[in-house]
Design a protein around this motif. Structure first.
Motif, short mmCIF file in Angstrom:
data_model
loop_
_atom_site.label_atom_id
_atom_site.label_comp_id
_atom_site.label_asym_id
_atom_site.label_seq_id
_atom_site.Cartn_x
_atom_site.Cartn_y
_atom_site.Cartn_z
N ALA B 24 52.89 22.76 31.58
CA ALA B 24 51.61 23.47 31.47
C ALA B 24 50.97 23.64 32.84
N GLU B 25 51.07 22.58 33.67
CA GLU B 25 50.52 22.66 35.03
C GLU B 25 51.24 23.73 35.84
N LEU B 27 52.89 26.39 34.75
CA LEU B 27 52.56 27.73 34.25
C LEU B 27 51.19 28.17 34.77
N PHE B 28 50.25 27.23 34.79
CA PHE B 28 48.91 27.54 35.29
C PHE B 28 48.97 27.97 36.75
N ILE B 29 49.71 27.21 37.56
CA ILE B 29 49.80 27.51 39.00
C ILE B 29 50.46 28.88 39.21
N ARG B 31 50.55 31.41 37.18
CA ARG B 31 49.67 32.50 36.75
C ARG B 31 48.53 32.72 37.74
N GLU B 32 48.02 31.64 38.36
CA GLU B 32 46.99 31.81 39.37
C GLU B 32 47.50 32.66 40.53
N ILE B 34 50.12 34.74 40.52
CA ILE B 34 50.44 36.09 40.07
C ILE B 34 49.15 36.91 39.95
N ALA B 35 48.07 36.26 39.46
CA ALA B 35 46.82 36.99 39.25
C ALA B 35 46.08 37.26 40.55
N GLU B 36 46.16 36.33 41.52
CA GLU B 36 45.30 36.45 42.70
C GLU B 36 46.01 37.00 43.93
N LYS B 59 58.39 32.05 31.54
CA LYS B 59 57.39 31.60 30.57
C LYS B 59 55.96 31.98 30.99
N ALA B 60 55.71 31.96 32.30
CA ALA B 60 54.35 32.28 32.78
C ALA B 60 54.00 33.74 32.52
N PHE B 61 54.98 34.63 32.70
CA PHE B 61 54.72 36.06 32.50
C PHE B 61 54.77 36.47 31.03
N HIS B 62 55.57 35.80 30.23
CA HIS B 62 55.84 36.23 28.87
C HIS B 62 54.55 36.57 28.12
#
Lengths: 440, 311
Positions: B24-25, B27-29, B31-32, B34-36, B59-62
């Motif tokens: 979970a950690e 995936l969070f990193i 996504r941060e 990818i988003a920023e 998994k992060a993008f899915h």
């Protein structure tokens, strides 16, 4: 004298754990430069079988080369060249070890005042803090500073570890005096649960195994305490907070394998707190519109229910305009939507605070412009005295401030939620992280 | 002084629910970033840590497919199986793959070898910096872990590098809660390590749980080796047997997969992930200590190379 019966000292037996111990405990070690932190960590790693043969051989050889009579365990953790030159720890080092009960992540933090920002860094994600005190020196300014910081950063469990007891002949009066002084200090902070353990990191007494010869102490060894103390995992029972991290839009064939070409949108994020089930109604903030959860998954694995800390993908039953930085929240207990915040901040940067300067607040997945409306007071962490209306802040200062925000944030008090109650300040010119804040 | 290795603890008995938190950690990193970030890239070498990172990116993008490109810095001295595996994975996840080679940097003159057979591993940093400039990447996602080495234990999850790729350990940004500061000045870039908090054992347990495909070199196979001290040196065209060497064929596997000239196998009969987990849990040598020829140069070798821009 039976120290374990002291009113402020808790043994696991007289505290009923609210939850089964989690498989992961994050803790920090803090103390003054010569209190023996690195030695304690080396001892914990060695006594739990987490030091490998080549590491042991390397530090044994270096210890011998320096003419030391026994192994210098600090060689195991003091990683940077500058540290070995100066013989001190200058940054946060993360260490990992496991026992059959738990995996542990240690944030090893330095004691030097100028590196207090690193202590704050490590403390922000810790469930527990070990405060190390040299039995010969007792409670120091640095101990008080660290105790206050762990309190400020909401660490639930504090272990006062009185080290070098072998050098005071395991005198119970020395231990008791330190415990009394510490209890009085943290009592002012409103903290009444402190576990105190007398140890010798050098000999290993009371670190991984109980020292049978110390008849006056009948509490747990440090390791036993770490293995059995409940980790802070009560976020499950708090109201739902799901900051939207990313909006995924399926279109023009950008789906992963097995995803249909039909256009749809869904929201990716990590639950800061609460639970989320299929069919649950959520409030989307800041718009305040409501919708129900129509799909829930971790990547390609569908879930009936998600819990705090899980990184999920959510679909809703209505088309609502939702962006990164918005939040899906409990409709009954939503967070506050605010354009000013009162907060305690720790200034982390070498450049002082510019009262008229514009800063960026990063809070959950939302970043907004902010100005200081008021510097209410500076806190002397040694005496807890408040100095009213300071005109700036230097590195390591703790201040109560009021910030004015250009766009609203979706906040809770830090005491209620460590994720939606915390933020960092970024200097838009230097791009440095200049302060850490907790919302009142 | 006579300290023995303490074998009291058997990590193979450790429960695995901590993997959910580590995943979970990560995936969070991811996504941060990818988003920023404007133009992130995932560094993919075909090693097990980057294989796990690629799986986490999926998994992060899915449900979207992986939306960033992969970059491999090829020393030209990689095992063929690893290169084939790299290409297969890029195709499976439908990712754009950029390969830049140290060979090109040598031809351009930005890398100068002392002699033809010198290990090219340290020079990857030069080629990496050239690729970052060429594509304008502002963030490189990598599979480094803090448990690998003492200097890495102090690296942030999101770490700023200047245009020379330099890491300044004394001037790292404080990293609090899960609030990552991903802002960088033009010309600087980020190195981001989403599996910083994983150990080698965590990685293997995760590979087993998620059924992550790896190159065959990770599993026991017969191979010709020469013993040099306590290290097994594989007999290859780059590391040939010397006069007087005894060449043996033994069952072995690689714990890390990198440049041929500096990655050594360990004796093993573990032919599947479950056996490797048992072996890893019992293994008394750290991953880099047993298998990396390049970290043995000095106690501070890694920090020095990181400062020079090595991953």
């Amino acid at each position: 004298m039976n120290i374990a019966n002291h009113s402020t000292v808790n043994t696991p037996a007289n505290r009923t754990p609210a939850h089964a111990p989690s498989g992961l405990l994050r803790f920090i070690t803090a103390g003054s430069v010569d209190d023996g932190k690195s030695t304690l960590i080396g001892r914990l790693l060695y006594d739990t079988g987490n030091v490998a043969a080549d590491q042991l051989a390397a530090i044994q050889a270096t210890s011998q080369k320096r003419g030391l009579a026994t192994i210098d365990w600090s060689l195991l953790t003091d990683g940077l060249i500058a540290e070995r030159e100066q013989g001190i720890t200058i940054d946060v080092a993360y260490r990992y070890f496991s026992t059959e009960r738990r995996k542990f992540i240690i944030g090893d933090t330095p004691g030097h005042e100028q590196y207090t920002r690193n202590m704050v860094t490590a403390a922000s994600s810790a469930d527990l803090a070990i405060l190390l005190v040299d039995a010969r020196k007792g409670i120091t300014t640095q101990t008080r500073r660290h105790a206050y910081l762990t309190h400020l950063l909401g660490i639930g469990e504090l272990v006062l570890t009185v080290n070098k007891m072998d050098l005071v002949d395991w005198d119970p009066a020395v231990f008791q005096a330190i415990v009394n002084e510490f209890s009085a200090f943290v009592g002012q902070l409103g903290r009444h649960h402190v576990q105190a353990i007398p140890i010798s990191a050098l000999t290993g007494a009371n670190v991984a195994t109980c020292a049978e010869s110390i008849h006056w102490y009948c509490g747990p060894s440090l390791l036993h305490y770490l293995e059995t103390v409940p980790a802070r995992r009560d976020a499950d029972h708090a109201p739902l907070r799901l900051p939207v991290q990313r909006v995924a839009r399926i279109m023009l064939g950008n789906g992963a394998g097995g995803i249909s070409d039909n256009e749809f949108r869904c929201y990716q994020g990590t639950l800061a707190s609460g639970r989320l089930q299929l069919g649950d109604e959520v409030t989307v903030l800041p718009s305040g519109l409501r919708a129900r959860v129509s799909r829930l998954s971790i990547a390609d694995r569908a879930l009936p229910m998600a819990r705090a800390d899980q990184s999920v993908v959510v679909s809703l039953d209505k088309e609502i305009d939702i962006s990164r930085g918005d939040m899906l929240a409990d409709p009954i207990n939503p967070p506050r939507v605010v354009k000013t915040i009162n907060a305690d901040i720790c200034w982390l940067a070498e450049q002082p605070l510019q009262t008229r300067g514009k800063y960026l607040v990063k809070h959950t997945t939302r970043t907004v412009n902010a100005l200081f409306e008021e510097l209410s007071y500076r806190l002397d962490v040694n005496t807890l005295a408040q100095q009213a209306a300071p005109d700036t802040a230097a590195m390591n200062d703790i201040l109560r401030v009021k910030l004015k925000l250009q766009q609203p944030l979706l906040v809770d008090a830090y005491a209620d939620n460590r994720t939606t109650g915390s933020f960092i300040l970024i200097d838009p010119v230097s791009l440095q992280t200049v302060a850490a804040g907790v919302i009142i | 002084m006579n300290w023995q290795v303490n074998t009291a603890f058997n990590p193979s008995h450790v429960a695995t629910d901590h993997l959910d938190l580590l995943e979970a950690e990560a995936l969070f990193i991811l996504r941060e970033v990818i988003a920023e970030c404007r133009n992130p890239v995932l560094l993919f070498s075909g090693g097990k840590d980057s294989a796990v990172l690629l799986h986490l990116a999926y998994k992060a993008f899915h449900p979207e497919r992986i939306g960033c490109a992969l970059l491999h810095i090829d020393t030209g001295h990689n095992y063929d199986e690893v290169i084939a595996y790299r290409d297969r994975m890029a195709e499976r996840y439908d990712c754009q793959l950029h390969v830049r080679s140290v060979e090109d940097s040598i031809r351009k003159g930005s890398v100068r070898l002392r002699h033809a057979l010198e290990s090219r591993n340290p020079y990857q940093s030069v080629t990496l910096m050239e690729a970052i400039a060429e594509f304008g990447f502002d963030a490189c996602l990598g599979g480094a872990r803090r448990d690998e080495e003492k200097a890495r234990a102090k690296e942030r999850i999101v770490s700023v590098r200047d245009e020379f790729g330099q890491w300044e350990p004394k001037h790292q940004r404080p990293e609090l809660w899960s609030l990552y500061n991903t802002r960088v000045a033009l010309g600087d870039h980020l190195r981001v390590f989403p599996i910083s908090n994983w150990t080698e054992l965590d990685v293997w347990q995760y590979i087993q749980r998620e059924d992550v495909e790896l190159p065959a070199l990770y599993f026991a196979h017969p191979r010709q080796v020469v013993r040099r001290g306590d290290i097994l040196v594989p007999v290859t065209h780059l590391t040939p047997a010397q006069a007087g060497d005894t060449v043996e064929t033994i069952s072995c596997r690689f714990r890390t997969v990198g440049d041929i000239s500096c990655t050594a196998p360990v004796a093993s009969t573990a032919s599947n992930v479950a056996d490797i987990i048992t072996e890893t849990a019992q293994c008394l040598l750290t991953e880099r200590g047993a298998t990396r020829l390049d970290d043995r140069a000095s106690d501070a070798a890694m920090e020095q190379r990181k400062k020079e821009g090595y991953f």
